[in-house]
Motif scaffolding. Structure first.
Motif, short mmCIF file in Angstrom:
data_model
loop_
_atom_site.label_atom_id
_atom_site.label_comp_id
_atom_site.label_asym_id
_atom_site.label_seq_id
_atom_site.Cartn_x
_atom_site.Cartn_y
_atom_site.Cartn_z
N ARG A 3 0.69 -1.16 0.01
CA ARG A 3 0.02 0.07 -0.03
C ARG A 3 0.89 1.37 -0.01
O ARG A 3 0.68 2.32 -0.66
N SER A 6 2.32 2.17 -3.62
CA SER A 6 1.49 2.59 -4.35
C SER A 6 0.96 4.03 -4.17
O SER A 6 0.49 4.64 -5.33
N GLY A 7 1.18 4.67 -3.21
CA GLY A 7 0.67 6.14 -2.93
C GLY A 7 2.04 6.96 -3.18
O GLY A 7 2.62 7.43 -4.27
N ASP B 190 -2.83 7.64 2.17
CA ASP B 190 -1.86 6.97 1.48
C ASP B 190 -2.74 6.05 0.42
O ASP B 190 -3.65 5.76 0.47
N GLY B 191 -1.87 5.38 -0.70
CA GLY B 191 -2.55 4.64 -1.56
C GLY B 191 -2.72 5.38 -2.87
O GLY B 191 -2.80 6.63 -2.66
N PRO B 192 -2.99 4.69 -3.93
CA PRO B 192 -3.17 5.57 -5.05
C PRO B 192 -4.33 6.30 -5.39
O PRO B 192 -4.23 7.18 -6.28
N TYR B 193 -5.50 6.07 -4.65
CA TYR B 193 -6.45 6.77 -5.10
C TYR B 193 -6.96 8.17 -4.01
O TYR B 193 -7.25 9.18 -4.98
N LYS B 194 -6.90 7.91 -2.99
CA LYS B 194 -7.62 8.91 -2.11
C LYS B 194 -7.07 10.40 -2.47
O LYS B 194 -7.84 11.37 -2.58
#
Lengths: 118, 230
Positions: A3, A6-7, B190-194
């Protein structure tokens, strides 16, 4: 991919690689504009210079990781179907892997041949 | 003066249509006043509005392709013919009235309130004037939705990407010295979207009727993530 990766890590990767790409590609552009190698042999001799070899060896993974984050962003935005997205990402991953290996091979061959007479 | 408005009643109409009304302009007329004139001529026309002075954030519409608050947009500033449509990307309930549920869900998701782990003091939690200044340009948001519905990233992923309005509020609470949930808030973003669907397109900055800058707030969140993560 975790996770974390990915960000913020993906974003940071793209930013940091962009700096290298901007500097190195500016150098490539100016070099080929001002002092372009006359023939294949001259090109190989240029690639075989230790600094250029090192810069090129770093260049390919950096370029491909930069492009990977970018293309992944495009798929995340526009490809809603998860299955289709997986297939597209896998195709791009294979393509990038192949391109990276091909780039590596090209550099190594250029260096070896530059060391040989004739 | 001709105003063309989007008309659609899902219960009756097969598909949306544009309908043109003739409105007599008066001095100091805002777009909201013109829409009220149309409402007088045609009672079936629907749009949201309340305070009429850019505070409640009810009458956000898309005018000549740009989101704005009708009550603070003088009609003299608009190129003719004036074309008024509902917010792009939102499901239309009727005419200019759209369903903002996803927008509010994204707002709710950033926990837009102070979180304290310390026991609450008897009275107030004091803050220095400098700390309070950190909230300027953030707390003024009226949640009209002009920014998020102008954001292509929010159009593509409204159920996953928080959108500029919610992210501005996420930063508003991260920047607040009284808040004690920084780590949890950053982990949640965090993460690809938010957060990371933002590609700094900056439509949000261009349309905000309060002159706020969600893109800068999003940048600050990324900076803080790096600061805490590296």
């Amino acid at each position: 991919m975790s996770r974390q990766a990915s960000g913020v890590i993906a974003w940071l990767t793209q930013r940091v690689t962009a700096v290298y790409l901007a500097v190195f590609m500016a150098y490539l552009f100016i070099h080929f504009l001002v002092d372009a190698p006359a023939d294949d042999q001259a090109l190989r001799a240029w690639v075989a210079q230790p600094m250029v070899t090192a810069a090129l060896l770093i260049f390919f993974p950096i370029l491909l990781s930069h492009a990977w984050v970018g293309i992944r962003d495009v798929f995340l935005d526009y490809v809603k179907n998860v299955g289709l997205r997986m297939i597209l990402l896998a195709l791009v991953a294979f393509m990038f892997l192949a391109s990276g290996l091909w780039g590596f091979k090209a550099i190594v061959i250029a260096v070896i041949k530059a060391g040989m007479p004739g | 003066m001709k105003i063309s408005v989007y008309r659609y009643n899902p219960d009756v109409d097969q598909k949306p249509r544009m309908q043109t009304y003739e409105v007599r302009p008066v001095q100091g007329m805002m777009l909201r006043d013109a829409l009220l004139e149309i409402k007088k001529q045609d009672e079936s026309f629907a749009f949201r509005h309340s305070c009429g002075e850019g505070v409640c954030g009810s009458d956000g519409v898309n005018v000549n392709g740009k989101n704005c608050l009708a009550c603070v947009t003088p009609i003299t500033e608009l190129a003719q013919p004036i074309v008024v449509r509902p917010f792009p990307g939102r499901p239309v309930i009727r005419d200019l009235v759209v369903d903002m549920t996803q927008f509010y869900e994204q707002y709710r998701a950033v926990k837009p309130y102070l979180i304290r782990t310390d026991p609450m003091p008897e009275q107030e939690i004091p803050q220095s004037p400098e700390d309070r200044d950190q909230l300027d340009g953030l707390y003024e948001c009226i949640l009209c939705g002009c920014c998020s519905t102008a954001c292509p990233s929010f159009w593509w992923n409204p159920e996953k990407f928080h959108g500029p309005a919610a992210l501005l509020q996420a930063w508003r609470f991260l920047a607040d010295t009284r808040d004690q949930a920084t780590e949890e808030r950053l982990d949640a973003l965090d993460g690809p979207y938010k957060l990371f669907r933002c590609h700094t397109i900056m439509n949000c900055v261009e349309v905000c009727p309060k002159g706020l800058n969600p893109t800068r707030a999003i940048g600050r969140i990324k900076d803080l993530m790096l600061e805490k993560g590296l």
